[in-house]
Design a protein around this motif. Structure first.
Motif, PDB file in Angstrom:
ATOM      1  N   GLU A 153       0.854  -1.184   0.000  1.00  0.00           N
ATOM      2  CA  GLU A 153       0.000   0.000   0.000  1.00  0.00           C
ATOM      3  C   GLU A 153       0.892   1.236   0.000  1.00  0.00           C
ATOM      4  N   SER A 154       0.298   2.373  -0.331  1.00  0.00           N
ATOM      5  CA  SER A 154       1.061   3.615  -0.328  1.00  0.00           C
ATOM      6  C   SER A 154       0.178   4.770   0.139  1.00  0.00           C
ATOM      7  N   VAL A 155       0.826   5.790   0.693  1.00  0.00           N
ATOM      8  CA  VAL A 155       0.131   6.976   1.183  1.00  0.00           C
ATOM      9  C   VAL A 155       0.784   8.199   0.537  1.00  0.00           C
ATOM     10  N   PRO A 156       0.017   9.067  -0.143  1.00  0.00           N
ATOM     11  CA  PRO A 156       0.616  10.268  -0.737  1.00  0.00           C
ATOM     12  C   PRO A 156       1.106  11.222   0.345  1.00  0.00           C
ATOM     13  N   LEU A 157       2.246  11.847   0.110  1.00  0.00           N
ATOM     14  CA  LEU A 157       2.830  12.734   1.115  1.00  0.00           C
ATOM     15  C   LEU A 157       1.952  13.953   1.379  1.00  0.00           C
ATOM     16  N   TRP A 158       1.207  14.430   0.366  1.00  0.00           N
ATOM     17  CA  TRP A 158       0.385  15.627   0.578  1.00  0.00           C
ATOM     18  C   TRP A 158      -0.761  15.370   1.554  1.00  0.00           C
ATOM     19  N   SER A 159      -1.104  14.083   1.801  1.00  0.00           N
ATOM     20  CA  SER A 159      -2.209  13.779   2.716  1.00  0.00           C
ATOM     21  C   SER A 159      -1.767  13.759   4.175  1.00  0.00           C
ATOM     22  N   ILE A 160      -0.463  13.928   4.436  1.00  0.00           N
ATOM     23  CA  ILE A 160       0.057  13.900   5.813  1.00  0.00           C
ATOM     24  C   ILE A 160       0.036  15.325   6.372  1.00  0.00           C
ATOM     25  N   LYS A 161      -0.740  15.540   7.427  1.00  0.00           N
ATOM     26  CA  LYS A 161      -0.850  16.896   7.974  1.00  0.00           C
ATOM     27  C   LYS A 161       0.126  17.152   9.108  1.00  0.00           C
ATOM     28  N   ASP A 162       0.534  16.126   9.866  1.00  0.00           N
ATOM     29  CA  ASP A 162       1.568  16.296  10.887  1.00  0.00           C
ATOM     30  C   ASP A 162       2.153  14.943  11.242  1.00  0.00           C
ATOM     31  N   MET A 163       3.278  14.970  11.982  1.00  0.00           N
ATOM     32  CA  MET A 163       4.010  13.749  12.324  1.00  0.00           C
ATOM     33  C   MET A 163       4.418  13.794  13.789  1.00  0.00           C
ATOM     34  N   ASP A 164       4.727  12.606  14.297  1.00  0.00           N
ATOM     35  CA  ASP A 164       5.180  12.505  15.682  1.00  0.00           C
ATOM     36  C   ASP A 164       6.034  11.248  15.811  1.00  0.00           C
ATOM     37  N   VAL A 165       6.857  11.201  16.866  1.00  0.00           N
ATOM     38  CA  VAL A 165       7.672  10.028  17.165  1.00  0.00           C
ATOM     39  C   VAL A 165       7.277   9.504  18.534  1.00  0.00           C
ATOM     40  N   ARG A 166       7.037   8.199  18.610  1.00  0.00           N
ATOM     41  CA  ARG A 166       6.746   7.549  19.888  1.00  0.00           C
ATOM     42  C   ARG A 166       7.877   6.577  20.196  1.00  0.00           C
ATOM     43  N   GLN A 167       8.390   6.664  21.421  1.00  0.00           N
ATOM     44  CA  GLN A 167       9.463   5.775  21.839  1.00  0.00           C
ATOM     45  C   GLN A 167       9.207   5.274  23.252  1.00  0.00           C
ATOM     46  N   ALA A 168       9.225   3.974  23.418  1.00  0.00           N
ATOM     47  CA  ALA A 168       9.172   3.396  24.753  1.00  0.00           C
ATOM     48  C   ALA A 168      10.573   3.440  25.362  1.00  0.00           C
ATOM     49  N   VAL A 169      10.658   3.144  26.629  1.00  0.00           N
ATOM     50  CA  VAL A 169      11.953   3.211  27.316  1.00  0.00           C
ATOM     51  C   VAL A 169      12.950   2.259  26.677  1.00  0.00           C
ATOM     52  N   TRP A 170      12.509   1.043  26.380  1.00  0.00           N
ATOM     53  CA  TRP A 170      13.439   0.059  25.812  1.00  0.00           C
ATOM     54  C   TRP A 170      13.843   0.424  24.389  1.00  0.00           C
ATOM     55  N   GLN A 171      13.003   1.227  23.689  1.00  0.00           N
ATOM     56  CA  GLN A 171      13.336   1.615  22.330  1.00  0.00           C
ATOM     57  C   GLN A 171      14.398   2.705  22.283  1.00  0.00           C
ATOM     58  N   ARG A 172      14.379   3.598  23.267  1.00  0.00           N
ATOM     59  CA  ARG A 172      15.312   4.738  23.232  1.00  0.00           C
ATOM     60  C   ARG A 172      16.759   4.296  23.254  1.00  0.00           C
ATOM     61  N   GLY A 173      17.048   3.278  24.046  1.00  0.00           N
ATOM     62  CA  GLY A 173      18.432   2.823  24.128  1.00  0.00           C
ATOM     63  C   GLY A 173      18.932   2.199  22.847  1.00  0.00           C
ATOM     64  N   ASN A 174      18.014   1.746  21.982  1.00  0.00           N
ATOM     65  CA  ASN A 174      18.406   1.109  20.724  1.00  0.00           C
ATOM     66  C   ASN A 174      18.181   2.015  19.516  1.00  0.00           C
ATOM     67  N   ASP A 175      17.800   3.289  19.771  1.00  0.00           N
ATOM     68  CA  ASP A 175      17.492   4.240  18.701  1.00  0.00           C
ATOM     69  C   ASP A 175      16.427   3.658  17.765  1.00  0.00           C
ATOM     70  N   VAL A 176      15.383   3.106  18.379  1.00  0.00           N
ATOM     71  CA  VAL A 176      14.260   2.535  17.646  1.00  0.00           C
ATOM     72  C   VAL A 176      12.996   3.231  18.130  1.00  0.00           C
ATOM     73  N   GLY A 177      12.039   3.424  17.237  1.00  0.00           N
ATOM     74  CA  GLY A 177      10.790   4.060  17.635  1.00  0.00           C
ATOM     75  C   GLY A 177       9.750   3.972  16.545  1.00  0.00           C
ATOM     76  N   ASP A 178       8.580   4.526  16.846  1.00  0.00           N
ATOM     77  CA  ASP A 178       7.471   4.552  15.893  1.00  0.00           C
ATOM     78  C   ASP A 178       7.307   5.959  15.338  1.00  0.00           C
ATOM     79  N   VAL A 179       7.263   6.089  14.023  1.00  0.00           N
ATOM     80  CA  VAL A 179       6.957   7.367  13.379  1.00  0.00           C
ATOM     81  C   VAL A 179       5.473   7.344  13.023  1.00  0.00           C
ATOM     82  N   VAL A 180       4.705   8.244  13.645  1.00  0.00           N
ATOM     83  CA  VAL A 180       3.261   8.289  13.457  1.00  0.00           C
ATOM     84  C   VAL A 180       2.926   9.407  12.468  1.00  0.00           C
ATOM     85  N   LEU A 181       2.283   9.060  11.382  1.00  0.00           N
ATOM     86  CA  LEU A 181       1.871  10.024  10.359  1.00  0.00           C
ATOM     87  C   LEU A 181       0.366  10.219  10.467  1.00  0.00           C
ATOM     88  N   ASN A 182      -0.067  11.428  10.831  1.00  0.00           N
ATOM     89  CA  ASN A 182      -1.490  11.750  10.945  1.00  0.00           C
ATOM     90  C   ASN A 182      -1.976  12.326   9.620  1.00  0.00           C
TER      91      ASN A 182
END
Length: 306
Positions: A153-182
Motif C-alpha cells: 500500500e502507499s500513502v501520498p505525502l500531501w495527505s500527511i498533515k503532521d508527524m510525531d515520534v513515539r518511543q518506549a523506554v526500551w526503544q530509546r536505548g536502541n534508537d528505535v521508535g514509531d513514526v506516526v503520520l497523521n
C-alpha cells in the motif's frame, strides 16, 4: 484365498484389519474398538510375505520404528508430525528471508528510493523476517506488510498533515521508535495489519500510518518534513487551479483567478413630481365630478403622507 474375516493387520498399525475375501479394507479394530484407516498402498493377501515400503530419500524424515508387536506408538506418530511441521516452518522462514533480502536489494538500487527500513519486531527479526517494510520516495510512503502473504500500500505525502515520534523506554536505548503520520482524511490511510493464521486480512484504516519499530525515527522525520511541505504546497496550487478551471470554463489549468466584475451602478432616480401640482390635479378631478369628496380626501391624505 482366505475367507472374509478379521485378521491381523499386515501394516502393524492396528491389531486387526478386515479382509473381505478378496482385498483388505479400511476397517480396523484395536482392543475391541472398530474404526477406519484407509490404505495408501496395496497389501498382499493373508499368508503372503509383507514387503516393507522403500526407504525414504536422503533428507526426508524417517518413519518411526515400530514398537514391540509391530505397532507404532502414538508418541512416535506425534513426534513424526512435529518434526514434519518444524521442517515446513523452517522452509517457510528461509523463503521469507530470501524474499526480504531480494526486496532490500531492489529498493537499494532504485533511484526513487530516499529511505527504506523494516519493523524491528523482536519475534520476527530473530527469524530473519519482518512483519512490515517501509520505503519513502519523493511523493509517497510505501508499506509492505504480511507474513503468510504480502500486501503493498502507499500513502501520498500531501495527505500527511503532521508527524510525531513515539518511543518506549526500551526503544530509546536502541534508537528505535514509531513514526506516526497523521492524515487529513482517514480514507488515505493504509490498512496496517497482518494476515492471520487462516490467511484472511483483519483491520481498518484509522487516519494514521505508523512506521512501526524502525531504526533512527528522528532521522526519518527529518527526511519526511521537507518532502511533505513541498507536496502539500503543490497540492494546494493544484486544487486552486482546478477551482479556477471549474469556475471559468475554458480557462487553462494554472491560470490566475480573474478579478470579480464590479456590479453596475443603479440607474439615477427620476425627478420627483411636484406636490402642489398633484393636489391641483386632484381638485380638478373632484370639480369635474370624476372624484367624490371622499375619494378626493383619501387621495389627498395619501399624497400628504397622512
Amino acid at each position: 484365498m482366505a475367507e472374509a474375516s478379521w485378521l491381523a493387520d499386515p501394516t502393524g498399525a492396528h491389531e486387526l484389519r478386515y479382509w473381505n475375501g478378496s482385498s483388505w479394507t479400511e476397517h480396523v479394530s484395536d482392543q475391541g474398538t472398530t474404526g477406519q484407516d484407509p490404505l495408501t498402498t496395496e497389501l498382499p493377501p493373508p499368508g503372503a510375505a509383507f514387503q516393507p515400503p522403500p526407504a525414504p530419500p536422503p533428507g526426508a524424515t524417517a518413519a518411526p520404528a515400530p514398537a514391540a508387536g509391530g505397532k507404532v506408538s502414538w508418541k512416535d506418530r506425534l513426534k513424526q508430525v512435529a518434526d514434519q511441521g518444524k521442517a515446513i516452518a523452517d522452509q517457510g522462514k528461509q523463503k521469507l528471508a530470501e524474499q526480504n533480502a531480494k526486496r532490500t536489494e531492489q529498493w537499494a538500487h532504485d533511484p526513487n528510493t530516499l529511505w527504506f527500513g523494516e519493523s524491528k519486531n523482536a519475534a520476527t527479526s530473530a527469524a530473519g523476517v519482518s512483519k512490515a517494510r517501509y520505503r519513502i520516495t519523493k511523493d509517497r510512503v510505501w508499506i509492505e506488510s504480511g507474513l503468510l502473504g504480502i500486501r503493498t500500500e502507499s500513502v501520498p505525502l500531501w495527505s500527511i498533515k503532521d508527524m510525531d515520534v513515539r518511543q518506549a523506554v526500551w526503544q530509546r536505548g536502541n534508537d528505535v521508535g514509531d513514526v506516526v503520520l497523521n492524515l487529513e482524511d482517514p480514507t488515505y490511510g493504509a490498512t496496517q495489519d497482518m494476515f492471520n493464521v487462516s490467511g484472511t486480512i483483519e483491520g481498518t484504516t484509522s487516519g494514521q500510518v505508523v512506521l512501526d519499530n524502525i531504526e533512527g525515527p528522528y532521522a526519518v522525520l527529518d527526511i519526511l518534513s521537507p518532502l511533505i511541505s513541498e507536496a502539500r504546497t503543490k497540492k494546494t496550487i493544484e486544487r486552486q487551479s482546478s477551482y479556477v478551471h471549474n469556475m471559468t470554463p475554458g480557462a487553462p489549468y494554472g491560470a490566475p483567478m480573474a478579478p470579480p466584475v464590479p456590479a453596475a451602478p443603479p440607474p439615477p432616480a427620476g425627478p420627483q413630481p411636484d406636490l402642489a401640482d398633484q393636489l391641483r390635479k386632484l381638485a380638478d378631478l373632484r370639480d369635474a365630478g370624476i372624484l367624490t369628496d371622499e375619494e378626493f380626501a383619501a387621495q389627498k391624505a395619501k399624497l400628504l403622507g397622512g
